[in-house]
Write a protein that holds these residues in place. Structure first.
Motif, PDB file in Angstrom:
ATOM      1  N   ALA A   7      29.428 -70.635 -22.229  1.00  0.00           N
ATOM      2  CA  ALA A   7      29.378 -71.806 -23.208  1.00  0.00           C
ATOM      3  C   ALA A   7      28.699 -72.933 -22.323  1.00  0.00           C
ATOM      4  O   ALA A   7      28.119 -73.624 -22.923  1.00  0.00           O
ATOM      5  CB  ALA A   7      30.625 -72.090 -23.723  1.00  0.00           C
ATOM      6  N   ARG A   8      29.285 -73.195 -21.091  1.00  0.00           N
ATOM      7  CA  ARG A   8      28.843 -74.418 -20.317  1.00  0.00           C
ATOM      8  C   ARG A   8      27.355 -74.225 -20.146  1.00  0.00           C
ATOM      9  O   ARG A   8      26.413 -74.983 -19.991  1.00  0.00           O
ATOM     10  CB  ARG A   8      29.516 -74.429 -19.123  1.00  0.00           C
ATOM     11  CG  ARG A   8      31.103 -75.083 -19.359  1.00  0.00           C
ATOM     12  CD  ARG A   8      31.830 -75.058 -17.997  1.00  0.00           C
ATOM     13  NE  ARG A   8      33.288 -75.215 -18.307  1.00  0.00           N
ATOM     14  CZ  ARG A   8      33.905 -75.658 -17.449  1.00  0.00           C
ATOM     15  NH1 ARG A   8      33.837 -75.650 -16.182  1.00  0.00           N
ATOM     16  NH2 ARG A   8      35.164 -75.932 -17.704  1.00  0.00           N
TER      17      ARG A   8
ATOM     18  N   ARG B 204      25.152 -72.598 -21.838  1.00  0.00           N
ATOM     19  CA  ARG B 204      24.415 -72.913 -22.846  1.00  0.00           C
ATOM     20  C   ARG B 204      24.116 -74.457 -23.351  1.00  0.00           C
ATOM     21  O   ARG B 204      23.212 -74.974 -23.582  1.00  0.00           O
ATOM     22  CB  ARG B 204      25.133 -72.094 -24.094  1.00  0.00           C
ATOM     23  CG  ARG B 204      24.584 -70.689 -24.233  1.00  0.00           C
ATOM     24  CD  ARG B 204      25.056 -70.197 -25.598  1.00  0.00           C
ATOM     25  NE  ARG B 204      26.267 -70.239 -26.077  1.00  0.00           N
ATOM     26  CZ  ARG B 204      27.385 -69.412 -25.554  1.00  0.00           C
ATOM     27  NH1 ARG B 204      27.132 -68.309 -24.625  1.00  0.00           N
ATOM     28  NH2 ARG B 204      28.344 -69.443 -25.754  1.00  0.00           N
ATOM     29  N   ALA B 205      25.217 -75.050 -23.166  1.00  0.00           N
ATOM     30  CA  ALA B 205      25.420 -76.670 -23.408  1.00  0.00           C
ATOM     31  C   ALA B 205      24.241 -77.124 -22.490  1.00  0.00           C
ATOM     32  O   ALA B 205      23.695 -78.066 -22.740  1.00  0.00           O
ATOM     33  CB  ALA B 205      26.746 -77.127 -23.247  1.00  0.00           C
TER      34      ALA B 205
ATOM     35  N   ARG C 245      20.732 -76.385 -23.424  1.00  0.00           N
ATOM     36  CA  ARG C 245      20.483 -77.385 -24.638  1.00  0.00           C
ATOM     37  C   ARG C 245      20.185 -79.074 -23.999  1.00  0.00           C
ATOM     38  O   ARG C 245      19.157 -79.577 -24.523  1.00  0.00           O
ATOM     39  CB  ARG C 245      21.550 -77.462 -25.642  1.00  0.00           C
ATOM     40  CG  ARG C 245      21.360 -76.241 -26.627  1.00  0.00           C
ATOM     41  CD  ARG C 245      22.379 -76.478 -27.786  1.00  0.00           C
ATOM     42  NE  ARG C 245      23.849 -76.619 -27.313  1.00  0.00           N
ATOM     43  CZ  ARG C 245      24.763 -75.668 -27.151  1.00  0.00           C
ATOM     44  NH1 ARG C 245      24.651 -74.448 -27.097  1.00  0.00           N
ATOM     45  NH2 ARG C 245      25.873 -76.314 -26.718  1.00  0.00           N
ATOM     46  N   ASP C 246      21.099 -79.573 -23.198  1.00  0.00           N
ATOM     47  CA  ASP C 246      20.891 -80.838 -22.636  1.00  0.00           C
ATOM     48  C   ASP C 246      19.455 -80.876 -21.962  1.00  0.00           C
ATOM     49  O   ASP C 246      18.719 -81.900 -22.116  1.00  0.00           O
ATOM     50  CB  ASP C 246      22.242 -81.167 -21.799  1.00  0.00           C
ATOM     51  CG  ASP C 246      21.981 -82.505 -21.292  1.00  0.00           C
ATOM     52  OD1 ASP C 246      21.961 -83.458 -22.161  1.00  0.00           O
ATOM     53  OD2 ASP C 246      22.243 -82.893 -20.153  1.00  0.00           O
TER      54      ASP C 246
END
Length: 69
Positions: free
Chosen positions: A47-48, A50-51, A54-55
């Motif tokens: 999840a980190r 992916r975040a 995205r950022d």
């Protein structure tokens, strides 16, 4: 934390990771890497990641948009 600072504090950062802390390393003020605990749950890590991706994409897209103007 700037990569240049991390070099001098590597032992401290490893101890922090062992205690469960995630430390992000930066270059020119932008996150480029992380020192993470080895037992970080795969789901949290994914999840980190992916975040972060995205950022990263959003920041680069904004830069390209400004250059195209």
């Amino acid at each position: 934390m700037a990569i240049s600072d991390a070099r001098a504090r590597l032992a401290e950062l490893v101890e922090s990771a062992e205690a469960g802390t995630v430390t992000y390393l930066t270059r020119h003020g932008h996150r480029v890497a992380a020192i993470v605990p080895v037992d970080l749950p795969a789901e949290a890590g994914s999840a980190r990641v992916r975040a972060f991706a995205r950022d990263f994409a959003d920041r680069r897209r904004g830069l390209l948009d400004r250059l195209a103007e």
